[in-house]
Design an enzyme around this catalytic site. Sequence first.
Site, PDB file in Angstrom:
ATOM      1  N   ARG A 181      -7.966   4.411  13.015  1.00  0.00           N
ATOM      2  CA  ARG A 181      -7.207   5.520  13.427  1.00  0.00           C
ATOM      3  C   ARG A 181      -6.488   5.843  14.538  1.00  0.00           C
ATOM      4  NH1 ARG A 181      -5.779   6.815   7.980  1.00  0.00           N
ATOM      5  NH2 ARG A 181      -7.880   6.684   7.006  1.00  0.00           N
ATOM      6  N   ASP A 207       0.658  -1.175  -0.305  1.00  0.00           N
ATOM      7  CA  ASP A 207       0.032   0.018   0.017  1.00  0.00           C
ATOM      8  C   ASP A 207       0.756   1.333   0.331  1.00  0.00           C
ATOM      9  OD1 ASP A 207      -2.668   0.796   0.122  1.00  0.00           O
ATOM     10  OD2 ASP A 207      -2.110   1.692   1.936  1.00  0.00           O
ATOM     11  N   GLU A 237     -10.327   4.172   3.471  1.00  0.00           N
ATOM     12  CA  GLU A 237      -9.908   4.840   2.266  1.00  0.00           C
ATOM     13  C   GLU A 237      -9.998   4.315   0.747  1.00  0.00           C
ATOM     14  OE1 GLU A 237      -5.497   4.113   4.008  1.00  0.00           O
ATOM     15  OE2 GLU A 237      -5.728   5.765   4.856  1.00  0.00           O
ATOM     16  N   GLU A 296      -9.267   4.512  -2.571  1.00  0.00           N
ATOM     17  CA  GLU A 296      -8.227   3.753  -3.637  1.00  0.00           C
ATOM     18  C   GLU A 296      -8.408   3.133  -4.791  1.00  0.00           C
ATOM     19  OE1 GLU A 296      -4.470   2.498  -0.745  1.00  0.00           O
ATOM     20  OE2 GLU A 296      -5.176   3.219   0.675  1.00  0.00           O
ATOM     21  N   THR A 312      -9.010  -5.090   3.478  1.00  0.00           N
ATOM     22  CA  THR A 312      -8.958  -4.848   2.297  1.00  0.00           C
ATOM     23  C   THR A 312     -10.008  -4.370   1.334  1.00  0.00           C
ATOM     24  OG1 THR A 312      -6.721  -3.845   2.892  1.00  0.00           O
ATOM     25  CG2 THR A 312      -7.296  -3.255   0.476  1.00  0.00           C
ATOM     26  N   HIS A 354      -3.673  13.810  -0.062  1.00  0.00           N
ATOM     27  CA  HIS A 354      -4.342  13.090   1.441  1.00  0.00           C
ATOM     28  C   HIS A 354      -3.107  13.177   2.478  1.00  0.00           C
ATOM     29  CE1 HIS A 354      -5.198   9.422   4.060  1.00  0.00           C
ATOM     30  NE2 HIS A 354      -3.889   8.735   3.750  1.00  0.00           N
ATOM     31  N   ASP A 362      -8.668   0.893   1.631  1.00  0.00           N
ATOM     32  CA  ASP A 362      -8.356   0.534   2.914  1.00  0.00           C
ATOM     33  C   ASP A 362      -9.114   0.713   3.809  1.00  0.00           C
ATOM     34  OD1 ASP A 362      -5.722  -1.238   3.451  1.00  0.00           O
ATOM     35  OD2 ASP A 362      -4.552   1.106   3.165  1.00  0.00           O
ATOM     36  N   GLN A 367      -3.648   3.291  14.662  1.00  0.00           N
ATOM     37  CA  GLN A 367      -3.200   4.121  13.427  1.00  0.00           C
ATOM     38  C   GLN A 367      -1.965   5.325  14.264  1.00  0.00           C
ATOM     39  OE1 GLN A 367      -4.366   5.118  10.054  1.00  0.00           O
ATOM     40  NE2 GLN A 367      -2.235   5.883   9.037  1.00  0.00           N
ATOM     41  N   GLU A 379     -10.540  12.508   7.497  1.00  0.00           N
ATOM     42  CA  GLU A 379     -10.258  13.834   6.865  1.00  0.00           C
ATOM     43  C   GLU A 379     -11.515  15.100   6.467  1.00  0.00           C
ATOM     44  OE1 GLU A 379      -7.010  13.656   2.919  1.00  0.00           O
ATOM     45  OE2 GLU A 379      -7.781  12.016   3.353  1.00  0.00           O
ATOM     46  N   LYS A 419      -4.212  -0.924  10.080  1.00  0.00           N
ATOM     47  CA  LYS A 419      -4.660  -1.621   8.292  1.00  0.00           C
ATOM     48  C   LYS A 419      -4.171  -2.999   8.501  1.00  0.00           C
ATOM     49  CE  LYS A 419      -3.648   2.670   7.303  1.00  0.00           C
ATOM     50  NZ  LYS A 419      -3.941   3.651   6.299  1.00  0.00           N
TER      51      LYS A 419
HETATM   52 CA    CA Z   1      -3.452   3.166   2.523  1.00  0.00          CA
END
Ligand code: CA
Length: 419
Positions: free
Chosen positions: A235, A124, A197, A199, A255, A131, A231, A238, A361, A251
Site C-alpha cells: 500500500r 486485475d 486482496e 479476490e 499474486t 472496496h 493479489d 501504491q 480496509e 501489485k
Molecule cells: Ca487487486
Amino acid sequence: MGLIRSWVASANDDTDFPLNNLPCGVFSLQNQEPRCGMAIGDFIVDLTALEEDGIIGFAEGPLFDVPFWNEAMEAGPAVWAELRATVSGLLAEGSSQRAQVEPHLVPRAKAALHLPFLVAEYTDFYAGRNHAVNVGTMFRGAENALPPNWLHIPIGYNGRASSVVVSGTDVRRPWGQVKSPEHDLPAFQPSRRFDIELEMGAVVGQASDHGYPVTVAEAEEMIFGYVLLNDWSARDIQAWEYQPLGPFQAKATATTISPWIVMRAALEPFRVSTPAREKPLLPHLAEPKPMLYNIELEVGLTPAGGAETVIARTNYAEMYYSAPQQLAHHTTSGCAMNVGDLLGSGTISGLAKDSRGSLLELSWGGKEPFAVAGGTRSFIEDNDTLVLRGAARAEDYRIGFGECAGKVIPALADPYKRN
Ligand code: CA
C-alpha cells in the site's frame, strides 16, 4: 440437485470436493513429473494415467499429456462437458469401471500441487463497490471516493502473468519507492504496509479474435472456471506510484491462486444477480442473465507459531460487475483474449467492517488496528501466513476451492546483493 454420491467414500462426507465439484489441478508425487488430475474427496484422480490407459479419450487427441490444463481448455466447452460427464460416471456410486479407475487415485495429502494452467496474461479489475468506496475514501476523500467512470465500466489494469504463483508459495516482502506525507522526498525501503486482496480469478478457456469484441453472453461461454486469488499489495508503494497510470510495482510482487480450478458447470446451481444498477449500464455491458455466484469467502491470518484468526468473511455476490462483464469490457477495443488469461475480480468487501477483503480496509489505513490471536495487526507482519478459503454451499454438499495460502517472509537485507 443434491449430492451426487461416489464410491470414493470421502467424497460423500464433509469435503470441498464432492463428485459435484471435480475441480482441475496439476499435481505430482515424489520423484514424479507433474500431471493433470481432478480432486475427489481425499484423493486426486490421475487423468494423465486414465488417458494413457485408454479409460478416457477425446476426439481432439490427448489432452492430458502436458502438465497444465491449457490444451483441455482449448478443446472447448463441448469437451469440458464431455470430460465432466465421463469422469463423473467413472467415479459415481455403482460404476462398473471402479476396478480400472481405483488404481489411479492418489491421496491428496501426499501430492504436491502446481499452477494448474499456464497463465497467458493477467488482468486485475477493481469491480467490488465497497472496496472501491473504502479505498477511494482513504486515498482521495469521501467526496471523490468513487471515480466518475466507476458505475459505467469495470475498471482494470494489466498485471503480470509472471507474478502468478500457486498456493503454498512463500511471498517475500518487497522493496520499493515510498513517500510518506511527513517527508519531502521519497525513500527506497522494504514495504511497511504489505497487504492482501481477497479476490476470485476467472480463467479464460477460449480465445477471442483480435479486432472483434465479444458480448457478455459470449464472454461467459469463454470462461472455463474460477479460482481463489490473493493479489498481494504494497500500500505504501501504491499510494506514491498510482497516479495517473494506476498501480504498478505495488501489485507486481506476487499474486497467489488456489491450486484447483472449479469449472463453471460446478457453480451453476449457485448463480446470483449482480446488485441493482445505480446508473443503467450501456447495452454492450448489460448482463442477459445472472452471472455472479453465491460463494462464501473468508480470510485467515496465522502469525508464526500462533493460532489462526479469521479476519474477514464475505461473499463473491458482493461484486458490482461479474467476470463475463469484465471479460466483455476487456475486448471492446478489439483486444484479443487467449486461452489461459486470468482475470482478477477486484477486492471483495462487504458493508460490515469484518467483511472487508484487505487489511488496508480492516485497519482503516492503519488507524484502527484489529485484534488477532496473540496481538493486533494494521498490515502484514513478517512470517504471517494468510489463507483464503471459499465455498458455494448447497443443502447436503459444498463446492470448495481448497486453500489459497501464502506466508510473507522478511525482505532481503540488500535486494541488490547477490550471493
Ligand atoms: Ca487487486
